[in-house]
Design a protein around this motif. Structure first.
Motif, PDB file in Angstrom:
ATOM      1  N   VAL A  77       0.840  -1.198   0.000  1.00  0.00           N
ATOM      2  CA  VAL A  77       0.000   0.000   0.000  1.00  0.00           C
ATOM      3  C   VAL A  77       0.877   1.251   0.000  1.00  0.00           C
ATOM      4  N   ILE A  78       0.533   2.209  -0.845  1.00  0.00           N
ATOM      5  CA  ILE A  78       1.272   3.475  -0.927  1.00  0.00           C
ATOM      6  C   ILE A  78       0.698   4.414   0.122  1.00  0.00           C
ATOM      7  N   ALA A  79       1.461   4.637   1.170  1.00  0.00           N
ATOM      8  CA  ALA A  79       0.993   5.485   2.275  1.00  0.00           C
ATOM      9  C   ALA A  79       2.199   5.994   3.043  1.00  0.00           C
ATOM     10  N   ALA A  80       2.005   7.083   3.761  1.00  0.00           N
ATOM     11  CA  ALA A  80       3.110   7.701   4.490  1.00  0.00           C
ATOM     12  C   ALA A  80       3.708   6.763   5.518  1.00  0.00           C
ATOM     13  N   ASP A  81       2.891   5.881   6.110  1.00  0.00           N
ATOM     14  CA  ASP A  81       3.385   4.989   7.146  1.00  0.00           C
ATOM     15  C   ASP A  81       3.630   3.573   6.638  1.00  0.00           C
ATOM     16  N   GLN A  82       3.577   3.388   5.308  1.00  0.00           N
ATOM     17  CA  GLN A  82       3.863   2.064   4.740  1.00  0.00           C
ATOM     18  C   GLN A  82       4.899   2.226   3.625  1.00  0.00           C
ATOM     19  N   THR A  83       4.501   2.111   2.367  1.00  0.00           N
ATOM     20  CA  THR A  83       5.424   2.419   1.275  1.00  0.00           C
ATOM     21  C   THR A  83       5.261   3.891   0.942  1.00  0.00           C
ATOM     22  N   SER A  84       6.149   4.715   1.461  1.00  0.00           N
ATOM     23  CA  SER A  84       5.980   6.164   1.360  1.00  0.00           C
ATOM     24  C   SER A  84       6.613   6.728   0.094  1.00  0.00           C
ATOM     25  N   ILE A 108       6.457  -2.865  -9.637  1.00  0.00           N
ATOM     26  CA  ILE A 108       5.281  -2.478  -8.864  1.00  0.00           C
ATOM     27  C   ILE A 108       4.432  -3.696  -8.526  1.00  0.00           C
ATOM     28  N   ASN A 109       4.086  -3.799  -7.269  1.00  0.00           N
ATOM     29  CA  ASN A 109       3.125  -4.798  -6.807  1.00  0.00           C
ATOM     30  C   ASN A 109       2.296  -4.123  -5.723  1.00  0.00           C
ATOM     31  N   SER A 110       1.305  -3.345  -6.148  1.00  0.00           N
ATOM     32  CA  SER A 110       0.574  -2.489  -5.211  1.00  0.00           C
ATOM     33  C   SER A 110      -0.891  -2.359  -5.596  1.00  0.00           C
ATOM     34  N   PRO A 111      -1.786  -2.396  -4.599  1.00  0.00           N
ATOM     35  CA  PRO A 111      -3.208  -2.184  -4.867  1.00  0.00           C
ATOM     36  C   PRO A 111      -3.582  -0.711  -4.884  1.00  0.00           C
ATOM     37  N   GLY A 112      -2.612   0.167  -4.577  1.00  0.00           N
ATOM     38  CA  GLY A 112      -2.884   1.600  -4.566  1.00  0.00           C
ATOM     39  C   GLY A 112      -2.656   2.193  -3.193  1.00  0.00           C
ATOM     40  N   GLY A 113      -3.332   3.303  -2.940  1.00  0.00           N
ATOM     41  CA  GLY A 113      -3.159   3.966  -1.652  1.00  0.00           C
ATOM     42  C   GLY A 113      -3.446   5.451  -1.737  1.00  0.00           C
ATOM     43  N   SER A 114      -2.625   6.229  -1.086  1.00  0.00           N
ATOM     44  CA  SER A 114      -2.827   7.669  -0.982  1.00  0.00           C
ATOM     45  C   SER A 114      -2.635   8.370  -2.327  1.00  0.00           C
ATOM     46  N   PRO A 115      -3.598   9.190  -2.763  1.00  0.00           N
ATOM     47  CA  PRO A 115      -3.410   9.946  -4.003  1.00  0.00           C
ATOM     48  C   PRO A 115      -2.287  10.966  -3.889  1.00  0.00           C
ATOM     49  N   VAL A 116      -2.057  11.473  -2.690  1.00  0.00           N
ATOM     50  CA  VAL A 116      -0.977  12.440  -2.492  1.00  0.00           C
ATOM     51  C   VAL A 116       0.379  11.764  -2.659  1.00  0.00           C
ATOM     52  N   GLN A 117       0.572  10.639  -1.982  1.00  0.00           N
ATOM     53  CA  GLN A 117       1.844   9.919  -2.063  1.00  0.00           C
ATOM     54  C   GLN A 117       2.113   9.437  -3.497  1.00  0.00           C
ATOM     55  N   VAL A 282      21.064  -4.206 -10.242  1.00  0.00           N
ATOM     56  CA  VAL A 282      21.452  -3.705  -8.918  1.00  0.00           C
ATOM     57  C   VAL A 282      20.219  -3.098  -8.260  1.00  0.00           C
ATOM     58  N   ASP A 283      19.926  -3.557  -7.056  1.00  0.00           N
ATOM     59  CA  ASP A 283      18.736  -3.099  -6.324  1.00  0.00           C
ATOM     60  C   ASP A 283      19.052  -1.808  -5.571  1.00  0.00           C
ATOM     61  N   TYR A 284      18.341  -0.740  -5.914  1.00  0.00           N
ATOM     62  CA  TYR A 284      18.515   0.561  -5.263  1.00  0.00           C
ATOM     63  C   TYR A 284      17.393   0.856  -4.272  1.00  0.00           C
ATOM     64  N   THR A 285      16.532  -0.122  -4.014  1.00  0.00           N
ATOM     65  CA  THR A 285      15.398   0.109  -3.132  1.00  0.00           C
ATOM     66  C   THR A 285      15.882   0.514  -1.749  1.00  0.00           C
ATOM     67  N   ARG A 286      15.431   1.652  -1.321  1.00  0.00           N
ATOM     68  CA  ARG A 286      15.840   2.177  -0.022  1.00  0.00           C
ATOM     69  C   ARG A 286      15.020   1.542   1.089  1.00  0.00           C
ATOM     70  N   GLN A 287      15.704   1.111   2.147  1.00  0.00           N
ATOM     71  CA  GLN A 287      15.030   0.549   3.306  1.00  0.00           C
ATOM     72  C   GLN A 287      14.995   1.607   4.407  1.00  0.00           C
ATOM     73  N   ASP A 288      13.797   2.002   4.802  1.00  0.00           N
ATOM     74  CA  ASP A 288      13.672   3.004   5.862  1.00  0.00           C
ATOM     75  C   ASP A 288      14.242   2.469   7.169  1.00  0.00           C
ATOM     76  N   SER A 289      14.908   3.341   7.887  1.00  0.00           N
ATOM     77  CA  SER A 289      15.421   2.971   9.200  1.00  0.00           C
ATOM     78  C   SER A 289      14.275   2.839  10.192  1.00  0.00           C
ATOM     79  N   LEU A 290      14.562   2.256  11.351  1.00  0.00           N
ATOM     80  CA  LEU A 290      13.539   2.096  12.378  1.00  0.00           C
ATOM     81  C   LEU A 290      12.988   3.443  12.811  1.00  0.00           C
ATOM     82  N   VAL A 291      13.867   4.438  12.952  1.00  0.00           N
ATOM     83  CA  VAL A 291      13.433   5.770  13.370  1.00  0.00           C
ATOM     84  C   VAL A 291      12.503   6.378  12.328  1.00  0.00           C
ATOM     85  N   GLU A 292      12.832   6.213  11.030  1.00  0.00           N
ATOM     86  CA  GLU A 292      11.992   6.759   9.966  1.00  0.00           C
ATOM     87  C   GLU A 292      10.627   6.086   9.941  1.00  0.00           C
TER      88      GLU A 292
END
Length: 317
Positions: A77-84, A108-117, A282-292
């Motif tokens: 899901v595309i959301a600020a607290d998930q896949t931001s 992409i493997n997503s059902p959608g989410g926030s229109p803003v994000q 080469v995978d450039y996917t960024r992994q958010d830190s625990l704090v983020e």
């Protein structure tokens, strides 16, 4: 038999001094060993930092080939607290900025989410494509690319799908529940106090306000029109519009190609090999830190706490 000789005070003091001296020497040796260990670790750390700064290795320690296909994942899901948007945008920027990147794949493997994000990711894709015109970006769909996921995909040069992928759902929804009848049967009274006529917008425990409902529908239509504009802009003349195309329906990957919503069949490996012509991925996917992640969830929670839409969020799903 003669009695054993008793230790004289001088001998006893000498023994104690020898033991103290030996302990001091051993302690110095231990301190020297720890000092050598910490210095070695420090030099090793600086060595790795210099290698990363020189671009010889990625931050995950993988040696970069001379020319490669850059991969960025957009999962869930595309959301600020998930896949931001921040995490996806940061990944895309890293992929495009690397001079050894020959092409970028956004998987992409997503059902959608926030229109803003989703909109923020789409806008950044357009900016990066304009800034790096020689570096193509292709969207590759796994199981599903629907609603906000397709909003993002529309920004790619081309979209590749599996014949059984789920593609589409070009629509906007606002969901919620109504409990007024259940409350009446239970004898529960709703006491809602607001400062502002519409602060309790679409409150699920209050009867539906026709004016608020009409306002919500108008807002959804505006966001839907933005979504349609993005799809038309991204797909251009390839799009074969039908009356159902923007109704929220979904199609198989095979059918989406016929409708112009996608360009062809393919997966990450085939696109890297046959389209980009760079098999090394080469995978450039960024992994958010625990704090983020905690900060993102906290921000989303606060937004829901103070928003009138906490029970009826707008979503591209």
């Amino acid at each position: 038999m003669s009695e054993p000789e008793k230790s004289s005070p001088a001998n006893w003091e000498r023994d104690v001094l020898e033991k103290l001296a030996l302990s001091a020497v051993q302690e110095q040796r231990r301190s020297r060993h720890w000092s050598i260990l910490f210095k070695t670790l420090g030099f090793l750390y600086l060595f790795i930092v210099l290698f990363l700064a020189a671009g010889w290795f990625r931050s995950d320690g993988v040696s970069l080939p001379k020319a490669h296909t850059a991969l960025v994942d957009l999962q869930g899901v595309i959301a600020a607290d998930q896949t931001s948007a921040d995490s996806v945008i940061g990944s895309l920027q890293g992929a495009f900025e690397d001079k050894k990147t020959k092409g970028v794949i956004l998987r992409i493997n997503s059902p959608g989410g926030s229109p803003v994000q989703a909109g923020q990711i789409y806008d950044e894709i357009k900016r990066l494509r304009a800034k790096y015109p020689k570096t193509p970006l292709y969207a590759v769909v796994d199981d599903i690319c629907a609603s906000g996921g397709y909003y993002v995909a529309a920004g790619a040069d081309r979209i590749f799908v599996d014949k059984a992928s789920i593609v589409g759902s070009i629509g906007v929804l606002m969901n919620g529940f109504g409990f007024t009848e259940a409350m009446q049967k239970l004898g529960v009274e709703r006491r809602l106090l607001t400062a502002g006529e519409n602060k309790g917008f679409l409150d699920p425990f209050s009867p539906v306000d026709p004016k608020q409902q009409a306002f919500a529908r108008q807002m959804l239509e505006e966001i839907h029109a933005q979504f349609i504009g993005v799809v038309r802009e991204g797909r251009g003349k390839r799009l074969k519009e039908t009356p159902e195309m923007f109704s929220g329906l979904v199609w198989s990957g095979e059918k989406s190609i016929q409708l112009g919503l996608a360009d062809g069949l393919g997966n990450v490996e085939s696109v890297a090999r046959d389209v980009i012509k760079a098999e090394d991925i080469v995978d450039y996917t960024r992994q958010d830190s625990l704090v983020e992640r905690i900060a993102g969830r906290l921000g989303a929670t606060m937004a829901k706490t103070w928003s009138p839409f906490d029970k009826a969020g707008v979503s591209l799903r």
